[in-house]
Design a protein around this motif. Structure first.
Motif, PDB file in Angstrom:
ATOM      1  N   GLN A 198     -31.678 -10.767  -4.740  1.00 16.23           N
ATOM      2  CA  GLN A 198     -31.842  -9.320  -4.835  1.00 16.23           C
ATOM      3  C   GLN A 198     -32.257  -8.908  -6.246  1.00 16.23           C
ATOM      4  O   GLN A 198     -31.834  -7.879  -6.748  1.00 16.23           O
ATOM      5  CB  GLN A 198     -30.538  -8.621  -4.445  1.00 16.23           C
ATOM      6  N   THR A 199     -33.042  -9.723  -6.894  1.00 17.93           N
ATOM      7  CA  THR A 199     -33.500  -9.407  -8.247  1.00 17.93           C
ATOM      8  C   THR A 199     -35.011  -9.285  -8.250  1.00 17.93           C
ATOM      9  O   THR A 199     -35.681  -9.581  -7.262  1.00 17.93           O
ATOM     10  CB  THR A 199     -33.047 -10.494  -9.232  1.00 17.93           C
ATOM     11  N   GLY A 200     -35.555  -8.911  -9.377  1.00 15.36           N
ATOM     12  CA  GLY A 200     -37.003  -8.864  -9.530  1.00 15.36           C
ATOM     13  C   GLY A 200     -37.637  -7.640  -8.907  1.00 15.36           C
ATOM     14  O   GLY A 200     -37.029  -6.581  -8.765  1.00 15.36           O
ATOM     15  N   GLY A 201     -38.914  -7.810  -8.498  1.00 14.30           N
ATOM     16  CA  GLY A 201     -39.706  -6.691  -8.028  1.00 14.30           C
ATOM     17  C   GLY A 201     -39.184  -6.057  -6.761  1.00 14.30           C
ATOM     18  O   GLY A 201     -39.250  -4.832  -6.595  1.00 14.30           O
ATOM     19  N   TYR A 202     -38.679  -6.857  -5.835  1.00 16.27           N
ATOM     20  CA  TYR A 202     -38.209  -6.278  -4.570  1.00 16.27           C
ATOM     21  C   TYR A 202     -37.034  -5.336  -4.804  1.00 16.27           C
ATOM     22  O   TYR A 202     -36.937  -4.280  -4.154  1.00 16.27           O
ATOM     23  CB  TYR A 202     -37.809  -7.382  -3.595  1.00 16.27           C
ATOM     24  N   ARG A 203     -36.153  -5.690  -5.705  1.00 18.75           N
ATOM     25  CA  ARG A 203     -35.027  -4.807  -6.007  1.00 18.75           C
ATOM     26  C   ARG A 203     -35.515  -3.466  -6.541  1.00 18.75           C
ATOM     27  O   ARG A 203     -35.044  -2.400  -6.122  1.00 18.75           O
ATOM     28  CB  ARG A 203     -34.099  -5.467  -7.026  1.00 18.75           C
ATOM     29  N   LEU A 204     -36.503  -3.515  -7.430  1.00 21.79           N
ATOM     30  CA  LEU A 204     -37.061  -2.267  -7.948  1.00 21.79           C
ATOM     31  C   LEU A 204     -37.739  -1.460  -6.842  1.00 21.79           C
ATOM     32  O   LEU A 204     -37.594  -0.242  -6.772  1.00 21.79           O
ATOM     33  CB  LEU A 204     -38.053  -2.563  -9.071  1.00 21.79           C
ATOM     34  N   SER A 205     -38.481  -2.155  -5.968  1.00 22.54           N
ATOM     35  CA  SER A 205     -39.145  -1.455  -4.867  1.00 22.54           C
ATOM     36  C   SER A 205     -38.136  -0.792  -3.948  1.00 22.54           C
ATOM     37  O   SER A 205     -38.364   0.327  -3.461  1.00 22.54           O
ATOM     38  CB  SER A 205     -40.017  -2.432  -4.070  1.00 22.54           C
ATOM     39  N   LEU A 206     -37.024  -1.468  -3.696  1.00 21.32           N
ATOM     40  CA  LEU A 206     -36.002  -0.885  -2.840  1.00 21.32           C
ATOM     41  C   LEU A 206     -35.377   0.344  -3.486  1.00 21.32           C
ATOM     42  O   LEU A 206     -35.133   1.362  -2.819  1.00 21.32           O
ATOM     43  CB  LEU A 206     -34.926  -1.931  -2.538  1.00 21.32           C
ATOM     44  N   LEU A 207     -35.141   0.276  -4.788  1.00 16.16           N
ATOM     45  CA  LEU A 207     -34.606   1.437  -5.487  1.00 16.16           C
ATOM     46  C   LEU A 207     -35.595   2.601  -5.462  1.00 16.16           C
ATOM     47  O   LEU A 207     -35.212   3.761  -5.284  1.00 16.16           O
ATOM     48  CB  LEU A 207     -34.263   1.070  -6.931  1.00 16.16           C
TER      49      LEU A 207
END
Length: 382
Positions: A234-243
């Motif tokens: 749950q790190t990196g770009g996907y975490r930012l996209s989810l936020l």
């Protein structure tokens, strides 16, 4: 064990003392306080107008400290028969005032509510239009929320293949563009929340509800972000996209609420131009969602999830708006969007730093301003 018990007793002692003081003050009838002179402080707020065939119905709320009793109702300076659901409206209480009046479609009316103490509460109806029947709202609001929320976000996410082909230096500029898009959404939600809150009863919180919602969303989303950062995968770009999706989703919840409320009172014409304007405006949100994952592989399922998180709340907001026109609820929901977006911007900010570690440099400044200008320009279509 005894030491811990003593600690609790000492902590509860002030609460017990103030409770006994309040009870004693109430039992003795407020010793030392004299009766208030002058007329009662009456403050009625009209929260909703419902126009039926031969009738005008107002939903009013008592925002003042004293009970209010309606004595007469006048429409355009002519007294009219009325019925009220509550003979006496207590503090923060609400009542439905049904006025028998043969209004004419397209005309303007001014309703005056006369209280038993001689106070007058004026309410203007700029253009009289028959209020739509709410029985068919569920399907219509779901369709409208899909048109202005889900579909535009999904279309905007189609930029992902293009983002993966652009030079790496462009990604920093696109992330700055994303921050600009989100900043405009936060400003728009805050201003709209203030306007909605001021239209309701100030005793329920008023504009302060926007601040409460913003702080609550910021803190909750910060906790979610920390929780996600501690979980594997749950790190990196996907975490930012989810936020980003969560922040945009909360904003679209408030947007859907505004659309549903406007349609419920007949103040929104569902024309193709309006729907197209919202669609173009919200398509840019899809770009903001996929920008953080442009340099990593993301499964189709995750992309669909991101789109639903961002666009789906528009449907829920439209349902809520059509079912109730409570300004306090609308202000709180819009405040949630402001706080969520502010937290997301904070998470995205490091991605726009240049080689020297500067956050604000020519590329980032240009990207942020371009994003805000783009949202402003597409917002003119709505």
């Amino acid at each position: 064990m005894e030491s811990r018990l003593n600690t609790w007793v000492l902590g509860l002692l002030p609460l017990c003392v103030i409770a006994m003081a309040v009870v004693g003050f109430a039992v003795l009838g407020g010793p030392g306080l004299t009766a208030r002179n002058g007329p009662p402080a009456e403050e009625l707020v009209v929260e909703r107008t419902i126009l039926g065939v031969g009738s005008i119905e107002l939903v009013v709320r008592n925002a003042g400290p004293d009970p209010v009793t309606l004595a007469q109702v006048a429409v355009n300076d002519a007294f009219a028969d009325f019925r009220i659901s509550e003979p006496e409206i207590g503090r923060l209480g609400s009542a439905n005032v049904r006025i028998t009046f043969p209004w004419v479609d397209g005309e303007a009316y001014e309703v005056a509510l006369l209280t038993s103490t001689g106070g007058i509460v004026a309410h203007e109806i700029p253009v009289a239009v028959l209020t739509p029947d709410p029985s068919g709202f569920i399907g219509l609001m779901a369709l409208l929320g899909t048109y202005v929320g889900v579909i535009p976000v999904a279309i905007g996410m189609l930029w992902l293949p293009w983002l993966r082909r652009v030079p790496p230096g462009w990604i920093r500029a696109l992330m700055a563009l994303t921050i600009g898009l989100l900043a405009w959404l936060a400003i728009d939600a805050a201003l709209e929340g203030m306007e909605v809150a001021n239209a309701g009863a100030g005793a329920l919180g008023g504009a302060g509800l926007v601040g409460i919602g913003a702080i609550a969303a910021y803190l909750v989303l910060s906790g979610v972000q920390n929780w996600m950062a501690a979980r594997p995968g749950q790190t990196g770009g996907y975490r930012l996209s989810l936020l980003v999706s969560v922040g945009i989703g909360l904003h679209n919840l408030g947007e859907g609420l505004a659309i549903g409320s406007a349609y419920a009172v007949g103040a929104l014409a569902l024309g193709a131009t309006l729907v197209a304007g919202f669609a173009i405006h919200n398509t840019t949100e899809g770009l903001a969602i996929v920008a953080p994952v442009s340099d990593e592989r993301t499964s189709p399922f995750r992309l669909i999830l991101l789109g639903l998180v961002a666009g789906g709340p528009a449907i829920l907001g439209a349902w809520l708006g059509a079912a109730t026109t409570q300004p306090a609820l609308a202000a709180l929901l819009l405040g949630l969007g402001v706080g969520a977006i502010a937290q997301v911007i904070l998470q995205l900010a490091p991605s726009v730093r240049d080689g020297g570690g500067r956050l604000l440099h020519p590329v980032s400044i240009t990207g942020i301003l371009t994003g805000m200008l783009l949202m402003y320009a597409t917002g003119l279509l709505t």
